[in-house]
Design an enzyme around this catalytic site. Sequence first.
Site, PDB file in Angstrom:
ATOM      1  N   LYS A   1      -6.251  11.603  20.413  1.00  0.00           N
ATOM      2  CA  LYS A   1      -5.162  12.576  20.595  1.00  0.00           C
ATOM      3  C   LYS A   1      -5.417  13.790  19.711  1.00  0.00           C
ATOM      4  O   LYS A   1      -5.882  13.641  18.569  1.00  0.00           O
ATOM      5  CB  LYS A   1      -3.829  11.908  20.235  1.00  0.00           C
ATOM      6  CG  LYS A   1      -2.599  12.752  20.542  1.00  0.00           C
ATOM      7  CD  LYS A   1      -1.316  11.969  20.220  1.00  0.00           C
ATOM      8  CE  LYS A   1      -0.066  12.748  20.558  1.00  0.00           C
ATOM      9  NZ  LYS A   1       1.176  12.004  20.245  1.00  0.00           N
TER      10      LYS A   1
ATOM     11  N   SER B   1       4.489  11.814  24.067  1.00  0.00           N
ATOM     12  CA  SER B   1       3.655  12.986  23.961  1.00  0.00           C
ATOM     13  C   SER B   1       2.155  12.699  24.091  1.00  0.00           C
ATOM     14  O   SER B   1       1.385  13.648  24.294  1.00  0.00           O
ATOM     15  CB  SER B   1       3.909  13.689  22.622  1.00  0.00           C
ATOM     16  OG  SER B   1       3.479  12.891  21.538  1.00  0.00           O
TER      17      SER B   1
ATOM     18  N   SER C   1       5.841   7.997  21.699  1.00  0.00           N
ATOM     19  CA  SER C   1       4.755   8.785  22.289  1.00  0.00           C
ATOM     20  C   SER C   1       3.510   8.014  22.690  1.00  0.00           C
ATOM     21  O   SER C   1       2.687   8.537  23.434  1.00  0.00           O
ATOM     22  CB  SER C   1       4.354   9.906  21.351  1.00  0.00           C
ATOM     23  OG  SER C   1       5.262  10.957  21.505  1.00  0.00           O
TER      24      SER C   1
HETATM   25  N1  GLN Z   1       9.876  12.109  22.669  1.00  0.00           N
HETATM   26  C1  GLN Z   1      10.048  11.959  21.275  1.00  0.00           C
HETATM   27  C2  GLN Z   1      10.190  13.299  20.615  1.00  0.00           C
HETATM   28  O1  GLN Z   1      10.035  14.264  21.271  1.00  0.00           O
HETATM   29  C3  GLN Z   1       8.937  11.154  20.669  1.00  0.00           C
HETATM   30  C4  GLN Z   1       7.720  11.930  20.430  1.00  0.00           C
HETATM   31  C5  GLN Z   1       6.659  11.165  19.690  1.00  0.00           C
HETATM   32  O2  GLN Z   1       6.713   9.945  19.584  1.00  0.00           O
HETATM   33  N2  GLN Z   1       5.742  11.906  19.079  1.00  0.00           N
HETATM   34  O3  GLN Z   1      10.433  13.396  19.474  1.00  0.00           O
END
Ligand code: GLN
Length: 503
Positions: free
Chosen positions: A91, A166, A190
């Site tokens: 990532k 994400s 994410s």
């Molecule tokens: N969707 C969540 C957020 O926007 C989790 C994102 C993540 O785990 N990095 O914060």
Amino acid sequence: MGMLLALGYDKMTNLHKLAGYQVSQKIKNQEIFAEEYISLVFERISNVDSKINSFISKNHESALLKAKQIDKKIRNNEKLGSLLGIPIGIKDNISVLGLKTTCASKMLQEYVSPYNATVVDRLEKQDALIIGKLNMDEFGMGTSSEFSHYGAVHNPWNQDYVAGGSSGGSAAAVSSLQIPISLGSDTGGSIRCPSSFCSVIGIKPTYGLVSRYGLVSYSNSLEQIGPMARTIIDIAMTLNTICGKDSSDSTSTTAATLDQQFEYKINTVDGVLGKNYKVGIIDNLILSSESQVMETVFKKIDLLKKHGFDVQKTKINYSDFALAAYYVIATAEASSNLSRFDNIRYGFSHNPQGYEWNSYSSHVRSNFGDEVKRRILVGSFVLSAGYYGKYYLKAQKVRNAIKNEFNKLFKLFDVLILPTMPILPFKIGEKGAKPLDLFNLDIYTILANLAGIPAMSIPAGFSKKGLPIGLQILSNEFNEQILIDIATFFENKDKFNEWIPNI
Ligand code: GLN
């Protein structure tokens, strides 16, 4: 290309369907050269990724060079690593020496990492090959991988749909058989959300099991790096490689359990059943999911019952407050973490001439995307004088209450079952304009981050239209072994690693 020709055309074209551990075995047994295989991986990426958009950058030359070195090591009978020749994608918020770490942000589009994250060092030490950096929501903020400076990631099962976020690039690259394994990061879901939307396995480890050194922080107290793959063996092997105490990350705990290695080879369905795990079904939450998700999850629960697992309904209190608490804590930490991107220490080059300090700063920081700006504004607000007690402290209390709920539940159960996501993957562009709609989708995943416990998403089935549905399994801290065991049971029964999109 000598060896591959000897393997025959069919086997050569099907190499991308193999799991990481299977490829590694073939390289070790000298059935294929690492160099040939890695060339094929890049060939497949260039054929497939134009439809998916999972890679932000590729590591072509260096990966091929390392592959050659691996072939040489084998010829010379040198000691070989446990991930020998396995291509792994990272990532783009995890640092890899010499590669760009953009976090999918315009702000970091030119930033090249001067060091490796600890997880990357550990992978390379075991002879894994870093193939490239994967697309994501900017700085990890999002649930759909649409908020990227590099464009949305497309779901391999239907390219009109989101891949989840994400870590959408990490899931989609594995799901579309470009690479067998990737790393993602999970602050509030994410890793698990895109794993569910793309039908792969993803695990958020216990807080502290894996070093965060070299991960660009979004919300330090919530996030962990974890592997995503199509087989449970690949997940366990990768987790075994990256876990454990790291002196560069003081939150990688000193718990003795961190030296453990997770067991996966001897696991059979009978072996798992023999462990007599008690399974809790978080009924009050499952019932709030979309009907096709709910039906699929109940089918999996029936499968457990049919095989004699002790399955009981239960519920978790305070979950109604979890989303609010998560978004207060996550944005508070994000607003502080992102303050370093001021174009002096980090950022792209922009001539400050003619600007006052404040106007320069706001000019430069206007390069963050809208979602990131929203998080910075909310985070600064909840931390501001007078509001700290009203929001941030309250959120911490909710966090404690949820942790206590899990402590109670894990006295009764070894493992808890939930859907990963409350709805099916949705169309690209469908929800982008409604931030709260996206926030609400994190309801099942944020619980594990708030409590610091491990959670895994595994493929559970498909909607009538063929969109993936994921099952989430949670266990008590440092009990990743139970997740691996339960996932092994489903992998054996459902053969979900054979569910492959037509791409
Ligand atoms: N969707 C969540 C957020 O926007 C989790 C994102 C993540 O785990 N990095 O914060």
